[in-house]
Write an enzyme that holds these catalytic residues in place. Structure first.
Site, PDB file in Angstrom:
ATOM      1  N   ASN A  63       3.341   4.464  18.897  1.00  0.00           N
ATOM      2  CA  ASN A  63       4.072   5.254  17.908  1.00  0.00           C
ATOM      3  C   ASN A  63       3.277   5.407  16.618  1.00  0.00           C
ATOM      4  O   ASN A  63       3.811   5.803  15.589  1.00  0.00           O
ATOM      5  CB  ASN A  63       5.437   4.635  17.596  1.00  0.00           C
ATOM      6  CG  ASN A  63       6.296   5.568  16.767  1.00  0.00           C
ATOM      7  OD1 ASN A  63       6.248   6.785  16.928  1.00  0.00           O
ATOM      8  ND2 ASN A  63       7.073   5.019  15.853  1.00  0.00           N
ATOM      9  N   CYS A  77       8.695  16.225  18.769  1.00  0.00           N
ATOM     10  CA  CYS A  77       7.726  16.607  17.741  1.00  0.00           C
ATOM     11  C   CYS A  77       6.379  15.915  17.957  1.00  0.00           C
ATOM     12  O   CYS A  77       6.295  14.846  18.538  1.00  0.00           O
ATOM     13  CB  CYS A  77       8.250  16.282  16.351  1.00  0.00           C
ATOM     14  SG  CYS A  77       8.708  14.564  16.088  1.00  0.00           S
ATOM     15  N   HIS A 106       6.020  17.552   6.816  1.00  0.00           N
ATOM     16  CA  HIS A 106       5.292  16.394   6.301  1.00  0.00           C
ATOM     17  C   HIS A 106       4.503  16.726   5.044  1.00  0.00           C
ATOM     18  O   HIS A 106       3.883  15.849   4.448  1.00  0.00           O
ATOM     19  CB  HIS A 106       4.350  15.836   7.377  1.00  0.00           C
ATOM     20  CG  HIS A 106       5.081  15.210   8.515  1.00  0.00           C
ATOM     21  ND1 HIS A 106       5.401  15.905   9.657  1.00  0.00           N
ATOM     22  CD2 HIS A 106       5.595  13.965   8.681  1.00  0.00           C
ATOM     23  CE1 HIS A 106       6.055  15.107  10.482  1.00  0.00           C
ATOM     24  NE2 HIS A 106       6.187  13.936   9.913  1.00  0.00           N
ATOM     25  N   LEU A 122       0.831  -1.199   0.000  1.00  0.00           N
ATOM     26  CA  LEU A 122       0.000   0.000   0.000  1.00  0.00           C
ATOM     27  C   LEU A 122       0.865   1.250   0.000  1.00  0.00           C
ATOM     28  O   LEU A 122       0.588   2.221  -0.704  1.00  0.00           O
ATOM     29  CB  LEU A 122      -0.941  -0.001   1.203  1.00  0.00           C
ATOM     30  CG  LEU A 122      -1.909   1.189   1.279  1.00  0.00           C
ATOM     31  CD1 LEU A 122      -2.859   1.192   0.083  1.00  0.00           C
ATOM     32  CD2 LEU A 122      -2.706   1.169   2.581  1.00  0.00           C
ATOM     33  N   HIS A 174      15.294  17.388  20.492  1.00  0.00           N
ATOM     34  CA  HIS A 174      14.159  17.691  19.606  1.00  0.00           C
ATOM     35  C   HIS A 174      12.977  16.816  19.975  1.00  0.00           C
ATOM     36  O   HIS A 174      13.130  15.621  20.248  1.00  0.00           O
ATOM     37  CB  HIS A 174      14.531  17.451  18.142  1.00  0.00           C
ATOM     38  CG  HIS A 174      13.354  17.559  17.218  1.00  0.00           C
ATOM     39  ND1 HIS A 174      12.700  18.752  16.995  1.00  0.00           N
ATOM     40  CD2 HIS A 174      12.686  16.629  16.504  1.00  0.00           C
ATOM     41  CE1 HIS A 174      11.698  18.548  16.164  1.00  0.00           C
ATOM     42  NE2 HIS A 174      11.657  17.268  15.850  1.00  0.00           N
ATOM     43  N   ILE A 194      16.757  20.242  11.731  1.00  0.00           N
ATOM     44  CA  ILE A 194      16.574  19.280  12.826  1.00  0.00           C
ATOM     45  C   ILE A 194      17.540  18.106  12.719  1.00  0.00           C
ATOM     46  O   ILE A 194      18.009  17.593  13.733  1.00  0.00           O
ATOM     47  CB  ILE A 194      15.117  18.791  12.887  1.00  0.00           C
ATOM     48  CG1 ILE A 194      14.179  19.959  13.185  1.00  0.00           C
ATOM     49  CG2 ILE A 194      14.952  17.699  13.928  1.00  0.00           C
ATOM     50  CD1 ILE A 194      14.517  20.718  14.456  1.00  0.00           C
ATOM     51  N   GLU A 197       5.005  10.386  24.401  1.00  0.00           N
ATOM     52  CA  GLU A 197       4.177   9.211  24.122  1.00  0.00           C
ATOM     53  C   GLU A 197       4.418   8.089  25.119  1.00  0.00           C
ATOM     54  O   GLU A 197       3.594   7.188  25.273  1.00  0.00           O
ATOM     55  CB  GLU A 197       4.413   8.703  22.705  1.00  0.00           C
ATOM     56  CG  GLU A 197       5.676   7.879  22.545  1.00  0.00           C
ATOM     57  CD  GLU A 197       5.934   7.473  21.112  1.00  0.00           C
ATOM     58  OE1 GLU A 197       6.294   6.315  20.896  1.00  0.00           O
ATOM     59  OE2 GLU A 197       5.786   8.313  20.212  1.00  0.00           O
TER      60      GLU A 197
END
Length: 756
Positions: free
Chosen positions: A117, A644, A695, A18, A642, A432, A606
């Protein structure tokens, strides 16, 4: 009979079919119908795998072209109005624009799905949001599966979780106020599913594992009283944590069954001892790859079976989208680490484990004696293996000097020493970390791994790419450069390949978001660093330029979170082992003259436990592990980190406690919303809020970046403000990368002149 079902299946295909088809479609290389046909074939394969393993229901509606929460936004008519799209007649191209942005609109914000994740697209709710049912996504998949003569169970995220996961936009209001408008639309969607003749509908409410406000909890009773009016049975699925504290509420809900995650929270089963409806027991781990000890699982299930009889269902703990597809294709792992191979189970092996459990419950253990014996042998071998435990690693961790995780001087002292030699302009610009991973890079890496390219030729190819990255950054006039990470296949896998205690798969891909997949390392044993991992690449990059070169590492918490982690010792111990191993690398970089070092920790948020009562313990050991990773550095070495696509408002003291000299964060999709929290908290160190979304392939307009930087300057002193993209540029193309960074640098220079 014992009912066996799956909560959800991996979507991208056994070989990421996919992903590759989507990306070809986005490049205009295949037609829309080609993508639709491939997706249909993948769905059918998923269903056939479930049916072949004797599942009583196959999960439908879980397949998505990008994200299941985006699908739900379309199904409820809740797509952002700013795109100007009609949710009732949304094209596939428009669907992808919602996820990826277009020339006029930035993409829907993305953040982590609970403590996994996986990333979902955050619903944007306005005070005047109107919902409108469009159940086509689910109905079409039901019809496809039924055409194959399969018994189906559609899967949909419930209204309270959906609403909870969204954000208020525009005029201030509480999104809970939208619930009364949302529930009738859900009922309309469920009615459409029931009209297709389905017996059961799975409604996921993982928000129940959180600390929901009383108002939200109280709403469950009325919401499900209304939804239960549809002509189908409802299975309410909870996962990722315990819902024991809500047991009385859940027992009284107008649903026909309840799913519990008995892997993450086996203790909660006691609270539902007197449950009188269908109880789905999530007994196979849907989030990790360790083979189950089936005898132990049956020790739990057999008494339940005796009590519940046909009311007992068995399932994975959650959707299997978090696990790779098939262990059987890992022939290289089987050859190189046969013992470890025997300890693992991927998606197809997990559905087989459930099939064995079903047979044992219905026919007795003797009917599957060989399978149970193999399971027990693997568990016994792992428990006693000498591959796992290394005495020197345990001794080093146990004998760290007092204060090992603390810098020698406070930030004010350090930053003065750092600024003295860095001599950077106001609003210093940096990237970054990664730059585009071109087809040439991937081809060289693949050829090297296949033995078709010598080590010398591979390193020459990587050095060529690094020089290209350095020259482009010099031309752009960036202030602190990076080497671009051409040699790195993945920000975690690269380090795992060079650390002891890690193993790797060849096809163990899992979806992170959209077409983006990651192949997590397997942490199976004690962790140590045998030799330098990044030093020579950073040294080479620095030799090409007089500008400051930044060393790039992935932090211990992120390596932990983005790996499949051993479950035989505490995660905190594994994390500290990684931190100590990384400290050796940091000190080697410092000794080599690389004195700006970024230790990325995008996963620290997370990793938070879902219950606030467990946060302090996690933040204590996570923070300690991060600080251990740079233990012993000099004051004039500047440590960056960093983070995000996470919310930090509620853990800012812990973020500050990491004591990084500079922190860079994602802020563009939220219009600098995250930065406000840092300002309110009075975050003490330097900060670089991201000024454009990496992105999306779109090139930001100068006025957009200027708007964000001016907002940042209102809350961060100009002397402490850095300028950078949201994240690394690995997934972007070079043309858009140069154009995006040029806009960023040009706007920064304009503001420097204005600020004097």
């Amino acid at each position: 009979m014992t009912t066996y079902h799956i909560l959800g299946f991996p979507r991208v295909g056994a070989k990421r079919e996919l992903k590759f088809a989507q990306e070809r479609y986005w490049r205009g290389e295949i037609a829309e119908q080609d993508l639709l046909d491939l997706a249909k074939a993948l769905r059918e394969k998923n269903w056939q795998h479930q049916a072949a393993a004797n599942a009583d229901f196959v999960a439908v509606g879980d397949f998505t072209f990008y994200d299941h929460i985006l699908d739900l936004q379309v199904a409820t008519g809740a797509i952002p109005a700013r795109f100007g799209f009609d949710s009732q007649n949304l094209t596939l191209s428009q669907y992808f624009q919602l996820a990826r942005g277009n020339k006029d609109q930035f993409a829907i914000e993305m953040t982590k799905w609970f403590d996994t994740n996986y990333h979902y697209l955050v619903p944007e709710f306005h005070k005047n949001t109107e919902f409108k049912a469009n159940p086509a996504h689910y109905v079409n998949q039901i019809r496809e599966a039924k055409a194959l003569d399969l018994k189906v169970k559609p899967v949909i995220v419930g209204p309270l979780t959906f609403l909870w996961l969204g954000k208020e936009k525009g005029e201030a209001f509480n999104r809970f106020e939208l619930l009364n408008k949302l529930v009738p639309v859900y009922r309309e969607i469920l009615t459409a599913l029931a009209a297709e003749g389905v017996e059961w509908i799975q409604i996921d409410e993982p928000a129940l594992a959180l600390d929901l406000p009383a108002q939200w909890l109280a709403a469950y009773q009325a919401v499900y009283a209304e939804l239960s009016q549809v002509d189908a049975k409802l299975l309410l699925a909870t996962y990722f944590g315990s819902v024991a504290e809500h047991a009385e509420l859940l027992k009284g809900l107008a649903v026909d069954g309840l799913h519990l995650d008995l892997v993450r929270a086996p203790e909660q089963l006691t609270a539902f001892d007197d449950y009188r409806k269908v109880l789905s027991a999530g007994v196979i781990d849907g989030r990790n790859i360790w083979r189950a000890n089936l005898n132990q699982v049956l020790d739990v299930l057999e008494p339940l079976k005796a009590k519940l009889s046909e009311r007992l269902w068995i399932a994975p703990s959650c959707s299997l989208l978090h696990t790779p597809f098939d262990l059987a294709v890992e022939t290289q792992l089987q050859a190189n680490k046969p013992e470890l191979y025997q300890w693992l189970a991927f998606t197809l092996q997990k559905v087989e484990e459930l099939s064995v459990i079903k047979t044992a419950l219905e026919q007795g253990r003797t009917a599957v004696q060989a399978q149970l014996a193999a399971s027990q042998a693997a568990a016994d071998a792992r428990a006693t293996s000498t591959e796992i435990h290394r005495a020197e690693v345990a001794a080093r961790l146990a004998n760290l000097p007092e204060g090992a995780d603390r810098r020698k001087s406070p930030f004010a002292t350090r930053i003065a020493k750092q600024n003295a030699w860095l001599n950077l302009p106001l609003l210093p610009t940096t990237n970054i970390g990664s730059f585009p991973q071109t087809s040439e890079i991937r081809h060289a890496r693949a050829s090297f791994k296949k033995g078709e390219l010598s080590l010398a030729d591979y390193e020459a190819a990587m050095k060529k790419e690094i020089e290209y990255v350095v020259r482009r950054q010099e031309e752009l006039d960036l202030d602190v450069l990076v080497h671009g990470e051409a040699e790195r296949n993945d920000m975690v896998e690269y380090f795992g390949e060079l650390l002891d205690g890690f193993a790797f798969t060849k096809f163990g891909w899992v979806q992170s978001y959209g077409s983006r997949c990651v192949k997590p390392p397997v942490i199976y044993g004690d962790v140590a660093r045998p030799e330098p991992m990044t030093v020579r690449w950073s040294q080479y990059a620095q030799s090409l330029t007089n500008k400051v070169m930044k060393g790039m590492l992935t932090g211990p918490v992120t390596i932990l979170q983005w790996s499949f982690v051993r479950n035989d010792i505490p995660r905190s111990t594994v994390c500290k082992q990684i931190g100590v191993a990384l400290s050796d690398e940091v000190l080697d970089l410092e000794a080599a003259g690389i004195k700006v070092i970024q230790i990325d920790e995008p996963a620290i948020r997370e990793g938070l436990p879902l219950k606030r009562s467990d946060w302090d313990a996690y933040l204590q050991w996570a923070g300690e592990a991060f600080r251990l990773s740079y233990m012993g550095v000099q004051d004039d070495t500047q440590i960056h980190t960093h983070m995000c696509y996470s919310e930090f408002n509620d853990i800012l003291p812990a973020i500050a406690g990491l004591d990084a000299d500079v922190i860079t964060i994602e802020t563009s999709r939220s219009d600098m919303e995250l930065l406000t929290a840092f300002a309110d908290f009075k975050y003490p160190n330097d900060i670089g809020p991201g000024v454009y979304d990496i992105h999306s392939p779109r090139v930001p307009k100068a006025e957009e970046i200027e708007h964000l930087l001016r907002k940042a300057l209102k809350v961060v002193p100009k002397e402490r403000l850095w300028v950078n993209p949201d994240c690394g540029l690995k997934t972007r193309g070079w043309k858009e990368t140069i154009e995006q960074l040029q806009v960023m640098v040009d706007v920064t220079k304009k503001l420097r002149k204005e600020l004097g």
